[in-house]
Scaffold this motif. Structure first.
Motif, PDB file in Angstrom:
ATOM      1  N   PRO A  66       0.814  -1.227   0.000  1.00  0.00           N
ATOM      2  CA  PRO A  66       0.000   0.000   0.000  1.00  0.00           C
ATOM      3  C   PRO A  66       0.844   1.273   0.000  1.00  0.00           C
ATOM      4  O   PRO A  66       0.352   2.351  -0.332  1.00  0.00           O
ATOM      5  CB  PRO A  66      -0.810  -0.116   1.292  1.00  0.00           C
ATOM      6  CG  PRO A  66       0.019  -0.957   2.197  1.00  0.00           C
ATOM      7  CD  PRO A  66       0.733  -1.926   1.299  1.00  0.00           C
ATOM      8  N   GLN A  67       2.119   1.157   0.372  1.00  0.00           N
ATOM      9  CA  GLN A  67       3.006   2.323   0.441  1.00  0.00           C
ATOM     10  C   GLN A  67       3.804   2.543  -0.847  1.00  0.00           C
ATOM     11  O   GLN A  67       4.568   3.511  -0.930  1.00  0.00           O
ATOM     12  CB  GLN A  67       3.979   2.160   1.621  1.00  0.00           C
ATOM     13  CG  GLN A  67       3.324   1.923   2.965  1.00  0.00           C
ATOM     14  CD  GLN A  67       2.436   3.069   3.384  1.00  0.00           C
ATOM     15  OE1 GLN A  67       2.777   4.231   3.184  1.00  0.00           O
ATOM     16  NE2 GLN A  67       1.283   2.760   3.956  1.00  0.00           N
ATOM     17  N   LYS A  68       3.630   1.622  -1.808  1.00  0.00           N
ATOM     18  CA  LYS A  68       4.402   1.680  -3.058  1.00  0.00           C
ATOM     19  C   LYS A  68       5.908   1.706  -2.771  1.00  0.00           C
ATOM     20  O   LYS A  68       6.696   2.394  -3.433  1.00  0.00           O
ATOM     21  CB  LYS A  68       4.028   2.915  -3.890  1.00  0.00           C
ATOM     22  CG  LYS A  68       2.534   3.049  -4.178  1.00  0.00           C
ATOM     23  CD  LYS A  68       1.991   1.839  -4.922  1.00  0.00           C
ATOM     24  CE  LYS A  68       0.502   1.981  -5.218  1.00  0.00           C
ATOM     25  NZ  LYS A  68      -0.074   0.755  -5.825  1.00  0.00           N
ATOM     26  N   ALA A  69       6.299   0.922  -1.756  1.00  0.00           N
ATOM     27  CA  ALA A  69       7.704   0.894  -1.350  1.00  0.00           C
ATOM     28  C   ALA A  69       8.519  -0.130  -2.126  1.00  0.00           C
ATOM     29  O   ALA A  69       9.745  -0.124  -2.053  1.00  0.00           O
ATOM     30  CB  ALA A  69       7.800   0.588   0.151  1.00  0.00           C
ATOM     31  N   ILE A  70       7.835  -1.023  -2.875  1.00  0.00           N
ATOM     32  CA  ILE A  70       8.528  -2.098  -3.585  1.00  0.00           C
ATOM     33  C   ILE A  70       8.485  -1.840  -5.080  1.00  0.00           C
ATOM     34  O   ILE A  70       7.437  -1.498  -5.638  1.00  0.00           O
ATOM     35  CB  ILE A  70       7.892  -3.470  -3.256  1.00  0.00           C
ATOM     36  CG1 ILE A  70       7.979  -3.742  -1.749  1.00  0.00           C
ATOM     37  CG2 ILE A  70       8.580  -4.586  -4.034  1.00  0.00           C
ATOM     38  CD1 ILE A  70       7.284  -5.012  -1.315  1.00  0.00           C
ATOM     39  N   ILE A  79      13.402  -2.395  -2.231  1.00  0.00           N
ATOM     40  CA  ILE A  79      12.492  -1.905  -1.190  1.00  0.00           C
ATOM     41  C   ILE A  79      12.992  -0.555  -0.707  1.00  0.00           C
ATOM     42  O   ILE A  79      14.145  -0.425  -0.279  1.00  0.00           O
ATOM     43  CB  ILE A  79      12.401  -2.876   0.002  1.00  0.00           C
ATOM     44  CG1 ILE A  79      11.843  -4.229  -0.434  1.00  0.00           C
ATOM     45  CG2 ILE A  79      11.509  -2.295   1.095  1.00  0.00           C
ATOM     46  CD1 ILE A  79      11.726  -5.233   0.691  1.00  0.00           C
ATOM     47  N   ASP A  80      12.137   0.442  -0.784  1.00  0.00           N
ATOM     48  CA  ASP A  80      12.466   1.769  -0.270  1.00  0.00           C
ATOM     49  C   ASP A  80      12.130   1.793   1.215  1.00  0.00           C
ATOM     50  O   ASP A  80      10.965   1.859   1.614  1.00  0.00           O
ATOM     51  CB  ASP A  80      11.656   2.840  -1.011  1.00  0.00           C
ATOM     52  CG  ASP A  80      12.101   4.255  -0.650  1.00  0.00           C
ATOM     53  OD1 ASP A  80      12.617   4.446   0.460  1.00  0.00           O
ATOM     54  OD2 ASP A  80      11.903   5.158  -1.478  1.00  0.00           O
ATOM     55  N   LYS A  81      13.165   1.717   2.055  1.00  0.00           N
ATOM     56  CA  LYS A  81      12.962   1.635   3.503  1.00  0.00           C
ATOM     57  C   LYS A  81      12.305   2.888   4.074  1.00  0.00           C
ATOM     58  O   LYS A  81      11.663   2.847   5.128  1.00  0.00           O
ATOM     59  CB  LYS A  81      14.304   1.380   4.206  1.00  0.00           C
ATOM     60  CG  LYS A  81      14.883  -0.007   3.961  1.00  0.00           C
ATOM     61  CD  LYS A  81      14.067  -1.075   4.650  1.00  0.00           C
ATOM     62  CE  LYS A  81      14.733  -2.439   4.550  1.00  0.00           C
ATOM     63  NZ  LYS A  81      13.983  -3.490   5.255  1.00  0.00           N
TER      64      LYS A  81
END
Length: 308
Positions: A66-70, A79-81
């Protein structure tokens, strides 16, 4: 009842206290040692690690985040930590277990249940439980409560600590500890800060205070020997001389550097800074041990090289 964040419970260890040990690894550490073999232990909160070799590129994690971190770059998952909030949805949908949560919240009773499973081995072979990390002192309420519970069951207890924490916690914990493994990384304060991110003053002060409080030899000083960083003869000599002033120390252990934790850095998107460092020569380790022995002998303090 307090809860703690545990990232591993290891069975049948023989190097972390007398006899057969159960090792409970608690998350959270105020130090950032360049050679840390458990980088996943440094943050207190659980975090996601990625085992990239297991990833088949199905992109299910990217779709559900849901955070669009991947994201993926040429088939490689990133992965954007900074965006990741550890919701663990990507872990749930991963069909190859390439994503794993490092750290689990557990109650004192849950951890104690795991420890008590090994109680028959303690009785037969001698042993007990050792709390490591990370830095166990960071989860002070949890640590103190479970130490008390262990002593109520007659379990031998030990701790592995950097000594960087509240002395009041360390002092209270010592009432329920049979052995205290106390790290000394470097005697020079400036070098210590360069290597770990913190001064060694609090560590030395805590060790001296603890020594003055204890009435028996229950402290084991440990020195991780890192070639090119703290392995000079002078540093070992100064450390041994410091230990001769402390009546509660019963042994000094030299731990040769290894890079067994290097692969963990990639899994949590961090760089390993000592990639070129090799394990110290066995003969040189013996030389350092003999230097320390010559200083410690008259004070009745043992010295040995502890191999992993």
């Amino acid at each position: 009842m307090h809860t703690g964040v545990v990232f591993n419970i290891q069975k049948c260890s023989i190097h972390d206290g007398p006899g057969i040990r159960t090792l409970v690894f608690l998350k959270g550490c105020p130090l950032r040692c360049l050679w840390c073999s458990n980088p996943e232990s440094q943050k207190v909160e659980p975090e996601i690690a990625s085992l990239y070799k297991r990833c088949i590129g199905c992109r299910a994690c990217e779709k559900i985040c849901p955070q669009k971190a991947i994201s993926y770059d040429n088939g490689k998952m990133l992965i954007d930590k900074k965006l990741c909030n550890n919701c663990n949805l990507c872990v749930d949908v991963c069909c190859t277990d390439s994503k794993q949560v490092m750290g689990k919240k557990m109650t004192v009773d849950e951890v104690l249940t795991e420890i008590l499973k090994d109680r028959p081995f303690y009785k037969k072979l001698g042993g007990g439980v050792t709390f490591s990390g990370g830095e166990p002192l960071m989860q002070s309420n949890f640590l103190l409560e479970i130490l008390k519970e262990c002593k109520d069951f007659g379990i031998n207890t030990s701790i592995e600590t950097s000594g960087y924490g509240s002395y009041s916690v360390l002092e209270e914990a010592s009432n329920y500890l049979d052995t205290i493994h106390f790290d000394i990384k470097h005697m020079n304060e400036i070098k210590h800060k360069e290597l770990t991110g913190v001064s060694n003053k609090l560590i030395s002060d805590n060790l001296i205070k603890l020594n003055n409080k204890l009435k028996e030899r229950k402290i084991i000083v440990r020195i991780p020997v890192i070639p090119g960083y703290n392995d000079s003869e002078e540093n070992i000599r100064l450390t041994a001389q410091f230990c001769t002033q402390l009546k509660a120390i019963k042994r000094m252990e030299l731990l040769p550097y290894h890079n067994l934790g290097e692969h963990k850095y990639k899994s949590i998107n961090r760089n390993y800074e000592l990639g070129e460092v090799k394990a110290p020569d066995e003969n040189y380790m013996k030389k350092l041990m003999n230097i320390a022995k010559n200083i410690l002998y008259n004070k009745g303090i043992e010295c040995l090289v502890l191999h992993s």
